[in-house]
Design a protein around this motif. Structure first.
Motif, PDB file in Angstrom:
ATOM      1  N   LEU A 299       0.853  -1.198   0.000  1.00 40.51           N
ATOM      2  CA  LEU A 299       0.000   0.000   0.000  1.00 40.51           C
ATOM      3  C   LEU A 299       0.885   1.244   0.000  1.00 40.51           C
ATOM      4  O   LEU A 299       1.182   1.815   1.058  1.00 40.51           O
ATOM      5  CB  LEU A 299      -0.910  -0.021   1.234  1.00 40.51           C
ATOM      6  N   PRO A 300       1.317   1.695  -1.173  1.00 38.68           N
ATOM      7  CA  PRO A 300       2.309   2.785  -1.264  1.00 38.68           C
ATOM      8  C   PRO A 300       1.872   4.094  -0.627  1.00 38.68           C
ATOM      9  O   PRO A 300       2.727   4.908  -0.248  1.00 38.68           O
ATOM     10  CB  PRO A 300       2.506   2.942  -2.780  1.00 38.68           C
ATOM     11  N   ASP A 301       0.559   4.335  -0.506  1.00 41.63           N
ATOM     12  CA  ASP A 301       0.088   5.604   0.057  1.00 41.63           C
ATOM     13  C   ASP A 301      -0.240   5.526   1.542  1.00 41.63           C
ATOM     14  O   ASP A 301      -0.613   6.534   2.149  1.00 41.63           O
ATOM     15  CB  ASP A 301      -1.155   6.081  -0.709  1.00 41.63           C
ATOM     16  N   LEU A 302      -0.106   4.362   2.128  1.00 39.38           N
ATOM     17  CA  LEU A 302      -0.450   4.184   3.542  1.00 39.38           C
ATOM     18  C   LEU A 302       0.651   4.730   4.442  1.00 39.38           C
ATOM     19  O   LEU A 302       1.835   4.458   4.232  1.00 39.38           O
ATOM     20  CB  LEU A 302      -0.663   2.703   3.842  1.00 39.38           C
ATOM     21  N   GLN A 303       0.265   5.508   5.448  1.00 38.38           N
ATOM     22  CA  GLN A 303       1.210   5.973   6.462  1.00 38.38           C
ATOM     23  C   GLN A 303       1.282   4.915   7.563  1.00 38.38           C
ATOM     24  O   GLN A 303       0.286   4.677   8.253  1.00 38.38           O
ATOM     25  CB  GLN A 303       0.764   7.313   7.047  1.00 38.38           C
TER      26      GLN A 303
END
Length: 279
Positions: free
Chosen positions: A133-137
């Motif tokens: 999940l590249p956009d997950l913080q």
């Protein structure tokens, strides 16, 4: 002794000590020679030096003492990547991959923005979440400084710049609510402890295994903390022991009476994952 005979010798030495003696012998030889499996196949007639032969026998002796192969080689697979592991962290299991897959599916469906991995250990779940999940913080916490050091080392190699690390007793240092919480906390009961395999009981960290009398002590504390640290429409994903489905579900429902609580089986059909969705 050449590569082929070394593999045969290794298998013979581990047959009474391991359910997978051929695989273990191969992994140890690959580690010693620092080569992939394909090299052993192609160069099966290559002789070992006297020093390599002695070192290989020493590795086999360690394996005969039930020391887990990942601790001997310092490497453990998780999904499609290799993690550095030491006795400071639990060796990742396939069941934990299933927990990650379940969390990733939820995150994609609900566009989750933030997640915390509680008791990160080697960092396996936090790293997998960051990679899938590249956009997950992603924030990863652990009470053990030694475990955090291993997790940070793995993250630098496998998910650089993607994960924030904090030393924390469960969610204590998490100040802002998050969309998703994942955790593989200790869940071995006091009664189960003595029946654990020696390779687990003698080498893997008790801090990552011992869940107290009923195996749910830390899970219960986490659920109570999570009530104030989870965003509306958030979710929690917990790994549990195979006999804890009913009691873990009851604890989750007690802390989150309005939530949808589901117990999911592992690939062997045993209760393994508790999915809590705040509706």
């Amino acid at each position: 002794m050449n590569i082929q005979s070394a593999l045969l010798y290794g298998r013979s030495q581990l047959t009474s000590h391991s359910p997978t003696p051929q695989l273990d012998a191969r992994l140890l030889l690959e580690h010693l020679l620092d080569v992939p499996h394909s090299y052993l196949v192609v160069h099966h007639a290559q002789p070992l030096t006297a020093e390599q032969e002695q070192q290989y026998k020493q590795l086999l002796e360690r394996a005969q003492q039930q020391e887990p192969i990942p601790y001997i080689t310092g490497q453990a697979p998780f999904f499609d990547f290799e993690l550095h592991v030491t006795p400071a962290v639990l060796i990742p299991r396939p069941e934990t991959e299933q927990l990650v897959e379940t969390a990733v599916a939820y995150a994609r469906q609900h566009n989750a923005q933030t997640a915390v991995d509680v008791g990160t250990g080697s960092g396996c779940m936090a790293i997998a979440l960051a990679r899938f999940l590249p956009d997950l913080q992603v924030t990863a916490v652990d009470i053990s400084p030694a475990a955090l050091a291993i997790a940070q080392q793995n993250a630098r190699q496998l998910a650089p710049g993607r994960i924030q690390f904090q030393q924390s007793d469960l969610l204590q240092t998490i100040a802002r609510p998050v969309n998703m919480i994942v955790a593989n906390l200790p869940y071995v009961t006091s009664g189960e402890w003595q029946s654990l395999a020696d390779g687990v009981k003698l080498y893997e960290p008790a801090l990552a295994l011992d869940g107290g009398e009923d195996g749910l002590e830390l899970i219960r504390r986490l659920l109570e903390q999570a009530a104030t640290r989870l965003r509306p429409n958030g979710a929690i994903f917990l790994e549990i022991g195979w006999q804890q489905g009913q009691s873990a579900q009851a604890e989750a429902q007690r802390c989150f009476p309005q939530a949808s609580v589901t117990v999911l089986p592992d690939y062997a059909g045993h209760d393994r994952i508790v999915k809590i969705v705040i509706e």
